[in-house]
Enzyme design. Structure first.
Site, short mmCIF file in Angstrom:
data_model
loop_
_atom_site.label_atom_id
_atom_site.label_comp_id
_atom_site.label_asym_id
_atom_site.label_seq_id
_atom_site.Cartn_x
_atom_site.Cartn_y
_atom_site.Cartn_z
N ARG A 186 0.84 -1.21 0.00
CA ARG A 186 0.00 0.00 0.00
C ARG A 186 0.87 1.25 0.00
O ARG A 186 0.57 2.22 -0.70
CB ARG A 186 -0.94 0.02 1.20
N CYS A 242 -1.42 6.02 9.00
CA CYS A 242 -1.74 4.74 8.35
C CYS A 242 -2.87 5.03 7.37
O CYS A 242 -2.84 6.04 6.68
CB CYS A 242 -2.11 3.68 9.37
#
Length: 283
Positions: A186, A242
Site C-alpha cells: 500500500r 496509516c
C-alpha cells in the site's frame, strides 16, 4: 507487568482479574465485518471486560474530511471510561486500563493511544491478545459486566496529534520524520483496497505496523523494538499515519516501548490526505 505498564501478559492479568484498580477493554474488531467483534465478545470474552467498538466508541462521526476513523470527542470517551469504573485522579489512585484484541494490537493500540491522548498514562495492552489468553487455558465468559461509577476527567494532550496542515508544514523540516505504518504494497501504491488513491504522502518512510509483533501476535523483544527505530531515534518529531489513524497507533506503541517519546499521530491519515486530492493526485 512489563515495559513500564505498557504491556501485560495473560498470566499477570489472570492474577489481577479481581483487582478493583484494573479495568479491561475488549477491542476486537474487523474492518471488513464491523459487527464481528461485538459478536465474538458476546460468544466469549475475558471476565469483567467491557466491549469498546472501533466505530462506535473509539471513533467520532464521519465528515467530508478527517479520515475514515476520526477521533472521538474527548467528553464522549471520558463518559464511557467513567461508566467502566475508571478513575483518573489521585484519590482513589488512577485505574489501570488493559486493552486487548485479536488482531496483533491493531485496535487495542488505538485505545492505548486514545487513553494517553486524554491524559491517562495508566494503560496497557495484553501481549498476544485474546488468543494468548485462550492458549494459556484461562476462562472466558459471555456474562456482561455491570456498568460502574468511576471518575474520569480528561486532561487532553493536543501535542500528541497533528492535522493535515501540520503534516504539510512539518514533513520537509530537518529533524522531522514522517512514517507510513501501512503494509509495503500500500505504501508503494501497488495495492489500495480501501482508499480512492494509491500511494503515500511525499517524503514518508515505511515502517509497517505488522512487524511490531511476531506471527502469533506477541510483541517482539525490547531490543528489536529499539533496533527497529534506531534510524529515527535522533528525530525531533516523528509523525505517524496509516489508512485512518488506527494501526498507526501500533507503531506509536512500539516507539514508546523503545523509549522514544517524539511520536505523534496524524489522526486523519491517508484517508484524510486523499480527501483533499483529486483521483489524478493533484491537490
Amino acid at each position: 507487568m512489563t515495559e513500564s505498564q505498557r504491556v501485560v501478559s495473560a498470566a499477570w492479568l489472570w492474577d489481577h482479574l479481581q483487582d478493583p484498580q484494573v479495568v479491561i477493554a475488549d477491542c476486537r474488531f474487523s474492518l471488513t465485518d464491523p459487527i464481528w467483534g461485538q459478536q465474538q465478545y458476546q460468544i466469549g470474552h475475558l471476565p469483567g471486560a467491557y466491549y469498546l467498538d472501533l466505530n462506535r466508541d473509539l471513533s467520532g462521526p464521519l465528515q467530508r474530511h478527517g479520515g475514515r476513523h476520526p477521533l472521538p470527542h474527548p467528553d464522549t470517551l471520558s463518559q464511557t471510561f467513567t461508566a467502566m469504573g475508571l478513575h483518573s485522579g489521585d484519590s482513589p489512585p488512577p485505574t489501570l486500563l488493559v486493552a486487548y484484541d485479536d488482531s496483533k494490537l491493531a485496535f487495542a493500540a488505538r485505545l492505548w493511544w486514545l487513553a494517553h491522548y486524554l491524559g491517562h498514562p495508566r494503560v496497557a495492552v495484553l501481549d498476544g491478545g485474546f488468543t494468548a489468553w485462550q492458549r494459556a487455558g484461562y476462562s472466558v465468559t459471555s456474562q456482561l459486566p455491570l456498568w460502574k461509577s468511576g471518575r474520569f476527567i480528561p486532561q487532553l494532550r493536543p501535542d500528541y496529534v497533528v492535522d493535515i496542515a501540520t503534516v504539510k508544514a512539518h514533513k520537509e523540516l530537518p529533524g522531522v520524520a514522517l512514517v507510513d505504518a501501512r503494509e509495503a504494497v500500500r505504501y508503494r501504491g501497488e495495492q489500495e483496497p480501501i482508499d480512492p488513491i494509491a500511494g503515500h504522502i511525499p517524503g514518508a518512510v515505511n515502517y509497517p505496523w505488522q512487524e511490531i509483533t511476531d506471527p502469533h501476535g506477541y510483541l517482539r523483544p525490547l531490543s528489536e523494538q529499539q533496533q527497529r527505530w534506531a534510524g529515527l531515534q535522533a528525530a525531533d518529531e516523528i509523525i505517524v499515519y496509516c489508512g485512518s489513524g488506527v494501526t498507526a497507533c501500533v507503531d506509536l506503541l512500539s516507539l514508546a516501548i523503545a523509549g522514544i517519546s517524539t511520536g505523534k499521530l496524524y489522526a486523519g491519515s491517508w484517508s484524510d490526505w486523499c480527501s483533499y486530492q483529486s483521483p489524478s493526485g493533484d491537490s
